[in-house]
Design an enzyme around this catalytic site. Structure first.
Site, mmCIF file in Angstrom:
data_model
loop_
_atom_site.group_PDB
_atom_site.id
_atom_site.type_symbol
_atom_site.label_atom_id
_atom_site.label_comp_id
_atom_site.label_asym_id
_atom_site.label_seq_id
_atom_site.Cartn_x
_atom_site.Cartn_y
_atom_site.Cartn_z
ATOM 1 N N TYR A 1 5.139 -11.754 2.625
ATOM 2 C CA TYR A 1 4.841 -13.177 2.866
ATOM 3 C C TYR A 1 3.624 -13.679 2.089
ATOM 4 C CZ TYR A 1 8.268 -12.339 6.434
ATOM 5 O OH TYR A 1 9.434 -11.984 7.065
ATOM 6 N N ARG B 1 -12.977 -11.560 4.452
ATOM 7 C CA ARG B 1 -12.347 -11.231 3.166
ATOM 8 C C ARG B 1 -12.257 -12.464 2.270
ATOM 9 N NH1 ARG B 1 -6.801 -11.595 1.411
ATOM 10 N NH2 ARG B 1 -6.217 -12.296 3.495
ATOM 11 N N LYS C 1 9.126 0.701 10.248
ATOM 12 C CA LYS C 1 9.711 0.397 11.553
ATOM 13 C C LYS C 1 10.728 -0.736 11.561
ATOM 14 C CE LYS C 1 5.962 -2.383 13.576
ATOM 15 N NZ LYS C 1 5.036 -2.450 14.691
ATOM 16 N N THR D 1 3.050 -7.947 3.307
ATOM 17 C CA THR D 1 3.116 -8.088 1.841
ATOM 18 C C THR D 1 4.145 -9.131 1.426
ATOM 19 O OG1 THR D 1 2.470 -5.774 1.562
ATOM 20 C CG2 THR D 1 3.629 -6.822 -0.291
ATOM 21 N N HIS E 1 -4.881 -14.238 10.763
ATOM 22 C CA HIS E 1 -4.256 -13.987 9.454
ATOM 23 C C HIS E 1 -4.470 -12.555 8.959
ATOM 24 C CE1 HIS E 1 -2.766 -15.017 5.487
ATOM 25 N NE2 HIS E 1 -3.901 -14.656 4.920
ATOM 26 N N GLN F 1 1.323 -15.386 -0.304
ATOM 27 C CA GLN F 1 1.640 -16.584 -1.082
ATOM 28 C C GLN F 1 0.721 -16.732 -2.286
ATOM 29 O OE1 GLN F 1 1.638 -20.085 1.414
ATOM 30 N NE2 GLN F 1 3.357 -19.402 2.636
ATOM 31 N N GLY F 2 -0.596 -16.901 -2.019
ATOM 32 C CA GLY F 2 -1.561 -17.311 -3.052
ATOM 33 C C GLY F 2 -1.552 -16.435 -4.280
ATOM 34 N N ARG G 1 -13.021 -18.999 3.922
ATOM 35 C CA ARG G 1 -12.090 -19.185 5.036
ATOM 36 C C ARG G 1 -12.743 -19.249 6.406
ATOM 37 N NH1 ARG G 1 -7.264 -15.275 3.524
ATOM 38 N NH2 ARG G 1 -6.815 -16.735 1.847
ATOM 39 N N GLU H 1 -8.762 -20.350 -4.988
ATOM 40 C CA GLU H 1 -8.718 -20.399 -3.516
ATOM 41 C C GLU H 1 -10.146 -20.432 -2.986
ATOM 42 O OE1 GLU H 1 -5.917 -17.607 -1.684
ATOM 43 O OE2 GLU H 1 -4.962 -17.435 -3.627
ATOM 44 N N HIS I 1 -6.861 -17.842 9.243
ATOM 45 C CA HIS I 1 -6.571 -18.693 8.081
ATOM 46 C C HIS I 1 -6.661 -20.141 8.543
ATOM 47 C CE1 HIS I 1 -4.747 -20.410 4.553
ATOM 48 N NE2 HIS I 1 -4.678 -19.216 3.980
ATOM 49 N N ALA J 1 0.827 -1.207 0.000
ATOM 50 C CA ALA J 1 0.000 0.000 0.000
ATOM 51 C C ALA J 1 0.865 1.262 0.000
ATOM 52 C CB ALA J 1 -0.915 -0.013 1.227
HETATM 53 P P1 FAD Z 1 2.027 -4.490 5.160
HETATM 54 O O1 FAD Z 1 2.477 -5.173 3.945
HETATM 55 O O2 FAD Z 1 1.884 -5.315 6.371
HETATM 56 O O3 FAD Z 1 3.020 -3.290 5.465
HETATM 57 C C1 FAD Z 1 2.908 -2.566 6.666
HETATM 58 C C2 FAD Z 1 4.145 -1.719 6.823
HETATM 59 O O4 FAD Z 1 3.976 -0.794 7.875
HETATM 60 C C3 FAD Z 1 5.394 -2.511 7.170
HETATM 61 O O5 FAD Z 1 6.453 -1.988 6.407
HETATM 62 C C4 FAD Z 1 5.606 -2.203 8.649
HETATM 63 O O6 FAD Z 1 6.942 -2.317 9.070
HETATM 64 C C5 FAD Z 1 5.133 -0.776 8.696
HETATM 65 N N1 FAD Z 1 4.732 -0.270 10.006
HETATM 66 C C6 FAD Z 1 3.799 -0.774 10.849
HETATM 67 N N2 FAD Z 1 3.703 -0.007 11.945
HETATM 68 C C7 FAD Z 1 4.570 1.020 11.793
HETATM 69 C C8 FAD Z 1 4.936 2.131 12.585
HETATM 70 N N3 FAD Z 1 4.416 2.368 13.782
HETATM 71 N N4 FAD Z 1 5.890 2.966 12.115
HETATM 72 C C9 FAD Z 1 6.493 2.746 10.930
HETATM 73 N N5 FAD Z 1 6.186 1.702 10.138
HETATM 74 C C10 FAD Z 1 5.232 0.857 10.564
HETATM 75 N N6 FAD Z 1 -3.282 -11.199 0.535
HETATM 76 C C11 FAD Z 1 -3.616 -11.453 -0.746
HETATM 77 O O7 FAD Z 1 -4.353 -10.676 -1.363
HETATM 78 N N7 FAD Z 1 -3.116 -12.559 -1.371
HETATM 79 C C12 FAD Z 1 -2.307 -13.457 -0.752
HETATM 80 O O8 FAD Z 1 -1.874 -14.420 -1.346
HETATM 81 C C13 FAD Z 1 -1.971 -13.224 0.610
HETATM 82 N N8 FAD Z 1 -1.198 -14.095 1.289
HETATM 83 C C14 FAD Z 1 -0.798 -13.788 2.556
HETATM 84 C C15 FAD Z 1 0.074 -14.632 3.227
HETATM 85 C C16 FAD Z 1 0.554 -14.293 4.476
HETATM 86 C C17 FAD Z 1 1.505 -15.218 5.190
HETATM 87 C C18 FAD Z 1 0.136 -13.084 5.088
HETATM 88 C C19 FAD Z 1 0.641 -12.689 6.433
HETATM 89 C C20 FAD Z 1 -0.761 -12.255 4.439
HETATM 90 C C21 FAD Z 1 -1.243 -12.603 3.178
HETATM 91 N N9 FAD Z 1 -2.130 -11.763 2.507
HETATM 92 C C22 FAD Z 1 -2.478 -12.041 1.210
HETATM 93 C C23 FAD Z 1 -2.558 -10.490 3.087
HETATM 94 C C24 FAD Z 1 -1.717 -9.367 2.481
HETATM 95 O O9 FAD Z 1 -0.390 -9.799 2.329
HETATM 96 C C25 FAD Z 1 -1.716 -8.129 3.354
HETATM 97 O O10 FAD Z 1 -3.008 -7.812 3.764
HETATM 98 C C26 FAD Z 1 -1.157 -6.936 2.570
HETATM 99 O O11 FAD Z 1 0.101 -7.273 2.059
HETATM 100 C C27 FAD Z 1 -1.074 -5.725 3.470
HETATM 101 O O12 FAD Z 1 -0.320 -4.737 2.829
HETATM 102 P P2 FAD Z 1 -0.103 -3.349 3.570
HETATM 103 O O13 FAD Z 1 0.770 -2.555 2.677
HETATM 104 O O14 FAD Z 1 -1.402 -2.805 3.971
HETATM 105 O O15 FAD Z 1 0.645 -3.748 4.925
HETATM 106 C C1 SIN Z 2 -3.088 -17.879 0.963
HETATM 107 O O1 SIN Z 2 -2.235 -18.008 0.094
HETATM 108 O O2 SIN Z 2 -3.736 -18.824 1.426
HETATM 109 C C2 SIN Z 2 -3.358 -16.523 1.513
HETATM 110 C C3 SIN Z 2 -4.208 -15.792 0.586
HETATM 111 C C4 SIN Z 2 -4.819 -14.592 1.221
HETATM 112 O O3 SIN Z 2 -4.622 -14.308 2.393
HETATM 113 O O4 SIN Z 2 -5.559 -13.914 0.510
#
Ligand code: FAD
Ligand code: SIN
Length: 506
Positions: free
Chosen positions: A46, A375, A36, A44, A340, A48-49, A279, A116, A232, A14
């Site tokens: 991690y 979701r 941080k 992000t 999750h 997988q899908g 899920r 999925e 999850h 994001a």
């Molecule tokens: P994040 O990617 O979590 O980034 C948050 C950032 O904020 C990090 O850099 C962190 O260090 C920073 N931060 C947090 N607090 C602070 C602070 N106080 N000060 C400064 N920095 C801070 N979604 C899908 O659509 N498809 C998938 O296949 C999928 N697989 C997944 C598998 C796993 C194992 C996990 C954990 C999640 C998965 N998801 C999947 C969900 C998806 O990855 C996340 O919802 C998405 O990546 C979130 O993106 P984001 O940019 O909002 O947050």
């Molecule tokens: C997964 O690969 O099972 C995670 C997919 C997701 O969180 O959307």
């Protein structure tokens, strides 16, 4: 004090996507990302899908993806948001490909589409089982090419600064120098991700402590639907607390079955979609099976699958299982549900604006209305990509504001205050995680929630005392945020009277 035009808190999909776009639009403006941990540590990384996007317009359609999303959200999605996000998917995918992200193709040279839970068609675009890492690599590469973007790693945002419901900047702890920096910024974008470590057993990395939502809450932003925690179904079973390795839902999309230890395929007993039910249903069914049998886990059976195909699609999962002695050709994988994803969060409109002026939120920390109570798999990366673009589009048109002076700067504790007692943080965190698992897990009831609420009120007061007494410390501030998030989850669960996909209230 540091001045910047756009302060982005968080470096997941994001925050990074917004940064690239706004930096390109305004090469003379300063874009600052504070994050941080390492710049690439995030949920992000991690993922997988993959990303759910309608690319096959013959067998699939936007309408089908919209319907799947609405069914999964259990009647609580905002339909106009669902339609907006899903129909913009192909444009956002094209952009990622132009930025250099690689997605798997099939032998005909078109995108290989995975399936999925909750999806009626194959529509998940992916890079093996490491989609998030590939996306993050490509976007970070773009970030590094922009001269007007500064990335400050190991900088923990502590609080945002507001005056008369207007956001002016943020206080940020440089974790290397231990100095608190005041940032003044025209616009602030919270992109701080999820809350997994509140539960201990989670697929999320350690950074997921709900900081952005807690900061927004302290600044009086509207926060909703915190009760909708997604568990999850298939985290690798590991009796210790902490981050659990995920076995992607795409593995069940590839044909794997869930079984009890006696070999019973139980999912068809619960839902006509069987192993590929959404899920919430699969997690609740596993929870029931575990309670019925007293077993610590159920199993994912891949033994009947084409091994070469499995290794090609899921090389990381294959290798990880092998490294701990599980040969997926012969052995079933022990799995349990784990926290999750958070469906609710900081309420934003279709431009990503929060209820506080000049404050935007994007990605997992936001509540857009896309997910409702639960979701749909792989809709999260999509949401972050679409909303980072929406915020960019909005600010490309509306960035002309006068820089607001910050009148009052918080008096941070000087170095003569005592360091915190790290045992206090470790012990309180462990107790909090246990409380959340036991009293605010997949199945909840009012009596347990009320008990949890009382404990959280006590911790809320206690931590404010600790904050007053001690030097600024990252672990203490994260714990304060986790307690605030726990309280939001518990209070909003109490207020929700009916069972919804996100959890069962008995
Ligand atoms: P994040 O990617 O979590 O980034 C948050 C950032 O904020 C990090 O850099 C962190 O260090 C920073 N931060 C947090 N607090 C602070 C602070 N106080 N000060 C400064 N920095 C801070 N979604 C899908 O659509 N498809 C998938 O296949 C999928 N697989 C997944 C598998 C796993 C194992 C996990 C954990 C999640 C998965 N998801 C999947 C969900 C998806 O990855 C996340 O919802 C998405 O990546 C979130 O993106 P984001 O940019 O909002 O947050
Ligand atoms: C997964 O690969 O099972 C995670 C997919 C997701 O969180 O959307």
């Amino acid at each position: 004090m540091i001045q910047t035009n756009y302060l982005i808190i968080g470096s997941g999909v994001a925050g990074l996507t917004f940064a690239v776009k706004i930096a390109e639009q305004f090469p003379d403006k300063k874009v600052t990302i504070v994050t941080k941990a390492n710049e690439n540590e995030s949920n992000t990384k991690y993922a997988q899908g993959g990303i759910a996007i309608v690319t096959d317009t013959v067998g699939d359609s936007y309408q089908k993806h919209i319907e799947d999303t609405l069914i999964c959200g259990d009647g609580l999605c905002d339909e106009s948001v669902v339609e907006m996000v899903i129909t913009e998917g192909p444009k956002r995918l094209k952009e990622l490909i132009e930025w250099g992200a690689k997605f798997d193709q099939n032998t005909e040279g078109t995108l290989d589409l995975g399936k999925e839970g909750g999806h009626s068609e194959n529509r998940v675009v992916h890079h093996k089982d490491q989609t998030g890492q590939e996306i993050q690599r490509a976007i970070l590469n773009q970030v590094h090419q922009k001269e007007n973007i500064t990335v400050l790693d190991y900088h923990l945002a502590i609080d945002i600064i507001t005056e008369n419901n207007r956001c002016l900047g943020a206080y940020v702890l440089d974790q290397k120098t231990k100095e608190v920096i005041t940032f003044q910024s025209d616009f602030i974008i919270l992109a701080t991700g999820g809350i997994g470590h509140l539960y201990g057993h989670t697929t999320n990395p350690k950074i997921a402590t709900g900081d952005g939502i807690a900061m927004a809450f302290r600044a009086n932003a509207v926060i909703r639907e915190m009760e909708f925690i997604q568990f999850h179904p298939t985290a690798l079973y590991d009796s210790s607390s902490g981050t659990s390795f995920l076995i992607s839902e795409a593995v069940r999309g590839f044909g794997a079955y869930l079984r009890t230890k006696d070999g019973h395929r139980f999912m068809p007993d619960y839902d006509s979609r069987g192993d590929l039910a959404s899920r919430d249903i699969v997690s609740q069914s596993i929870d029931l099976e575990l309670k019925k049998t007293g077993a610590p886990c159920v199993y994912l059976d891949c033994t009947h699958l084409d091994l070469d195909g499995f290794k090609k699609h899921f090389p990381m999962i294959y290798e990880h299982c092998k490294s701990i002695g599980i040969d997926i050709a012969k052995d079933w994988i022990p799995v349990v549900p784990a926290q999750h994803y958070l469906c609710g969060g900081i309420v934003v409109d279709k431009n990503g604006k929060t209820s506080v002026e000049n404050l935007f939120a994007c990605g997992e920390c936001s509540r857009t209305g896309l997910h409702g109570a639960n979701r749909l798999a792989s809709n999260s990366l999509l949401e972050a990509l679409v909303y980072s673009d929406k915020i960019y589009q909005y600010l490309a048109e509306n960035s002309a504001i006068e820089n607001q002076a910050i009148h009052s700067v918080f008096g941070w504790k000087s170095a003569i205050n005592p360091e915190i007692n790290i045992d206090y943080v470790t012990e309180t965190k462990a107790q909090l995680q246990l409380l959340m698992r036991q009293n605010a897990g997949i199945v909840r009831n009012d009596a347990d929630l009320i008990k949890a609420g009382k404990k959280l009120s006590f911790w809320k007061k206690e931590i404010e005392q600790q904050i007053k007494k001690h030097n600024v410390n990252a672990a203490l501030y994260e714990l304060r945020n986790m307690i605030a998030i726990g309280d939001l989850i518990v209070q909003q669960s109490i207020n929700r009277n009916e069972n919804r996909g996100g959890f069962v209230k008995i």
